[in-house]
Each structure stands twice: as structure tokens, then as C-alpha cells.
Design a protein around this motif. Structure first.
Motif, PDB file in Angstrom:
ATOM      1  N   TYR A  44       6.717  -6.140  -7.685  1.00 31.35           N
ATOM      2  CA  TYR A  44       7.521  -6.556  -8.787  1.00 31.35           C
ATOM      3  C   TYR A  44       7.074  -7.761  -9.474  1.00 31.35           C
ATOM      4  CZ  TYR A  44      12.288  -6.442 -11.056  1.00 31.35           C
ATOM      5  OH  TYR A  44      13.181  -6.585 -12.015  1.00 31.35           O
ATOM      6  N   ALA A  45       5.909  -7.697 -10.285  1.00 34.19           N
ATOM      7  CA  ALA A  45       5.394  -8.689 -10.778  1.00 34.19           C
ATOM      8  C   ALA A  45       6.096  -9.444 -11.874  1.00 34.19           C
ATOM      9  CB  ALA A  45       3.837  -8.267 -11.186  1.00 34.19           C
ATOM     10  N   PHE A  46       6.857  -8.845 -12.598  1.00 30.69           N
ATOM     11  CA  PHE A  46       7.450  -9.543 -14.073  1.00 30.69           C
ATOM     12  C   PHE A  46       8.587  -8.557 -14.079  1.00 30.69           C
ATOM     13  CE2 PHE A  46       7.865 -10.951 -18.275  1.00 30.69           C
ATOM     14  CZ  PHE A  46       7.846 -12.232 -18.169  1.00 30.69           C
ATOM     15  N   SER A  47      10.002  -9.095 -14.320  1.00 30.05           N
ATOM     16  CA  SER A  47      11.090  -8.380 -14.771  1.00 30.05           C
ATOM     17  C   SER A  47      11.184  -8.423 -16.372  1.00 30.05           C
ATOM     18  CB  SER A  47      12.143  -8.868 -13.919  1.00 30.05           C
ATOM     19  OG  SER A  47      12.626  -9.944 -14.294  1.00 30.05           O
ATOM     20  N   LEU A  61       1.774 -16.466 -17.073  1.00 31.43           N
ATOM     21  CA  LEU A  61       1.797 -15.033 -16.087  1.00 31.43           C
ATOM     22  C   LEU A  61       0.869 -13.987 -16.828  1.00 31.43           C
ATOM     23  CD1 LEU A  61       5.541 -15.481 -15.059  1.00 31.43           C
ATOM     24  CD2 LEU A  61       3.438 -15.301 -13.431  1.00 31.43           C
ATOM     25  N   MET A  62       0.844 -13.903 -18.028  1.00 27.30           N
ATOM     26  CA  MET A  62       0.404 -12.769 -18.563  1.00 27.30           C
ATOM     27  C   MET A  62      -1.220 -13.111 -18.501  1.00 27.30           C
ATOM     28  SD  MET A  62       2.349 -10.286 -19.421  1.00 27.30           S
ATOM     29  CE  MET A  62       3.951 -10.506 -18.912  1.00 27.30           C
ATOM     30  N   ALA A  63      -1.689 -14.281 -18.644  1.00 25.49           N
ATOM     31  CA  ALA A  63      -2.942 -14.652 -18.546  1.00 25.49           C
ATOM     32  C   ALA A  63      -3.304 -14.187 -17.237  1.00 25.49           C
ATOM     33  CB  ALA A  63      -3.268 -16.021 -19.002  1.00 25.49           C
ATOM     34  N   GLY A  87       7.417   0.033 -16.099  1.00 24.58           N
ATOM     35  CA  GLY A  87       8.183  -0.815 -16.956  1.00 24.58           C
ATOM     36  C   GLY A  87       7.884  -0.524 -18.164  1.00 24.58           C
ATOM     37  N   ARG A  88       8.457  -1.470 -19.273  1.00 20.32           N
ATOM     38  CA  ARG A  88       8.443  -1.442 -20.689  1.00 20.32           C
ATOM     39  C   ARG A  88       6.980  -2.021 -20.982  1.00 20.32           C
ATOM     40  NH1 ARG A  88      14.803  -1.783 -22.499  1.00 20.32           N
ATOM     41  NH2 ARG A  88      15.325   0.341 -21.860  1.00 20.32           N
ATOM     42  N   LEU A  89       6.136  -1.382 -20.687  1.00 21.75           N
ATOM     43  CA  LEU A  89       4.549  -1.863 -20.954  1.00 21.75           C
ATOM     44  C   LEU A  89       4.401  -2.217 -22.499  1.00 21.75           C
ATOM     45  CD1 LEU A  89       2.904   0.641 -18.586  1.00 21.75           C
ATOM     46  CD2 LEU A  89       3.865  -1.570 -18.121  1.00 21.75           C
ATOM     47  N   TYR A 121       9.694  -4.906 -16.095  1.00 18.07           N
ATOM     48  CA  TYR A 121      10.296  -3.829 -15.243  1.00 18.07           C
ATOM     49  C   TYR A 121      11.759  -4.253 -15.244  1.00 18.07           C
ATOM     50  CZ  TYR A 121      12.329  -0.425 -12.180  1.00 18.07           C
ATOM     51  OH  TYR A 121      13.104   0.301 -11.595  1.00 18.07           O
ATOM     52  N   SER A 122      12.947  -3.416 -15.138  1.00 10.75           N
ATOM     53  CA  SER A 122      14.024  -3.649 -14.485  1.00 10.75           C
ATOM     54  C   SER A 122      14.620  -2.036 -14.349  1.00 10.75           C
ATOM     55  CB  SER A 122      15.063  -4.193 -15.319  1.00 10.75           C
ATOM     56  OG  SER A 122      15.698  -3.623 -16.216  1.00 10.75           O
ATOM     57  N   GLY A 123      15.435  -2.030 -13.044  1.00 10.37           N
ATOM     58  CA  GLY A 123      15.918  -0.617 -12.660  1.00 10.37           C
ATOM     59  C   GLY A 123      16.853  -0.181 -13.799  1.00 10.37           C
TER      60      GLY A 123
END
Ligand code: IPE
Ligand code: MG
Length: 222
Positions: A44-47, A61-63, A87-89, A121-123
Motif C-alpha cells: 500500500y504505497a499511496f492511498s 512521493l511520485m518522483a 488503484g485509480r492509476l 488506491y482505496s478499498g
């Protein structure tokens, strides 16, 4: 992977230094999973909620993600690691998506470990997306509502190609699920460690697996 910010604060460093240390912990964890025979590792890298952080931090974080992908794709290809993402890529910056798609394509025939990055991503968002797909099929006459089963729901999740996780590890001692794989973790064993993510080592992973192996899983039966 929680606790990067606290790890940095404890050292009087900016939060991004904690994320950099966290990226090193990711490399070590993937390697250790390979040695233990873990077939699927979802990080879970980024919600979706992490976008609320200051822009400076989300950009960093994206970099960092982009750098990881650029540096590690060849090694993942050689080590038979299949990288993929949920996730919502579409929310990711363009350059990041390009790099991600390149890594996914370059490793798509690999089989030893499937490494899944949960990004934006979120559930709940995943369930909303699945419900939209199902509702569209019903509207178009491709699906009868009475035919919707748990298996059909599973088939419309981002994770439809993989089994549910056996073990969920949460670092930094927080007793929360934080919107992670809500459908999939119904019967997942939970392991919470106080270790902050950058301090999480192979020893901690082995400890978590040992804890998992001591559990008796009944899935509601006796
Ligand atoms: C987890 O560490 C990493 C990401 C969410 C990207 P945090 O940044 O949440 O660290 P803490 O919770 O502030 O210590
Ligand atoms: Mg946190």
C-alpha cells in the motif's frame, strides 16, 4: 507501509527522507519475500486520501516511485518478479504512469512473485468502481442482478486475477485497516508491529510469517 514520517521526525529530518528510507525497506522486503517463497506481495504505497497531503510531499512521493521504477525494472525482469498495480492509476502524474506501464509490460511474463503496488488506491473506491461496472452490465442487459454472487463481485475488483491475502502486516503500531483491500481481507490474518516501515527488516517479516503460522484459521467453521 506506515511510519515513514515519524521515522524522519525522530531523526529531525524532513518527511521525504523517511519516504526515501521507506523505499529502501521496500527493496529489502521484496527480496526477503522471494527467499520465503511468498507468491503475492501487495504494497500500500499511496492511498486516494494521501492526495490531501501538501503538494510538496505528494510530488516527492511520485518522483520517488518513478525513480524506483526506472532503477528497478531490469532487476525485476531478471529476478522473475511481475510488477503490477491497483488503484485509480489515472490520478498519477503522466510521467509516472508512463514509467509504471513500461515496468508492468517489461515484467508481464514473470512468474516467481507478483508484486502489486497499490497507488491512489482505496478499498471503497475499488468497490465503487466494481459497482459501476456491474450496474453498467445490468443496464445493458448483459447481467441479471439475481446472478450477482461473491465470485462475480470478485471478478470486477482490481484484484480479480489474484487470491485474497493470507496475511496483512501493518507497521507503526496503528490498529487500523485504513481503507486497504476491504473486500479481500474478510478472512486475512492481521499482524501489527510497532516497527516504523523504514525499520522493517527481513527479521520482522520472518516474525510476521511465524505469527501467521501459529494461527488456526477456521473461516467461521469449527
Ligand atoms: C507511510 O508513511 C508512507 C505513505 C503514506 C506514502 P507516512 O507518511 O504515513 O508516515 P507517518 O504516518 O507520518 O509516520
Ligand atoms: Mg501514516
Amino acid at each position: 507501509m506506515d511510519g515513514n514520517g515519524r521515522w524522519a521526525a525522530e531523526r529531525g529530518l524532513p518527511r521525504i527522507k523517511g519516504h526515501e528510507a521507506g523505499a529502501e525497506a521496500v527493496k529489502a522486503c521484496v527480496k526477503a519475500c522471494g527467499e520465503l517463497g511468498v507468491k503475492y506481495l501487495t504494497l500500500y504505497a499511496f492511498s486516494t486520501e494521501n492526495w490531501k497531503r501538501p503538494r510538496e510531499e505528494t510530488e516527492a512521493l511520485m518522483a520517488l516511485l518513478e525513480k524506483f521504477l526506472r532503477e528497478k525494472t531490469d532487476e525485476m525482469r531478471e529476478k522473475d518478479i511481475r510488477l503490477t498495480a491497483i488503484g485509480r492509476l489515472g490520478d498519477l502524474p503522466h510521467s509516472c504512469r508512463v514509467e509504471l506501464e513500461r515496468s508492468i509490460a517489461a515484467t508481464s511474463n514473470n512468474k516467481r512473485i507478483t508484486l502489486v503496488f497499490a497507488l491512489s488506491y482505496s478499498g471503497r473506491a475499488e468497490l465503487v468502481d466494481a459497482i459501476r461496472l456491474l450496474a453498467t452490465k445490468v443496464k445493458n442487459g448483459q447481467l441479471d442482478p439475481d446472478e450477482i454472487t461473491e465470485e462475480i463481485v470478485h471478478q470486477h475488483l482490481y484484484t480479480n486475477r489474484w487470491p485474497d491475502p493470507d496475511l496483512l502486516i501493518r507497521t507503526s503500531g496503528e490498529m487500523r485497516v485504513s481503507n486497504f483491500l476491504l473486500w479481500q481481507i474478510s478472512y486475512t490474518e492481521l499482524h501489527v508491529t510497532k516497527k516504523l516501515w523504514p525499520d522493517f527488516t527481513e527479521i520482522d517479516l520472518i516474525e510476521a510469517v511465524r505469527d501467521f503460522n501459529s494461527r488456526i484459521r477456521r473461516y467461521g467453521a469449527i
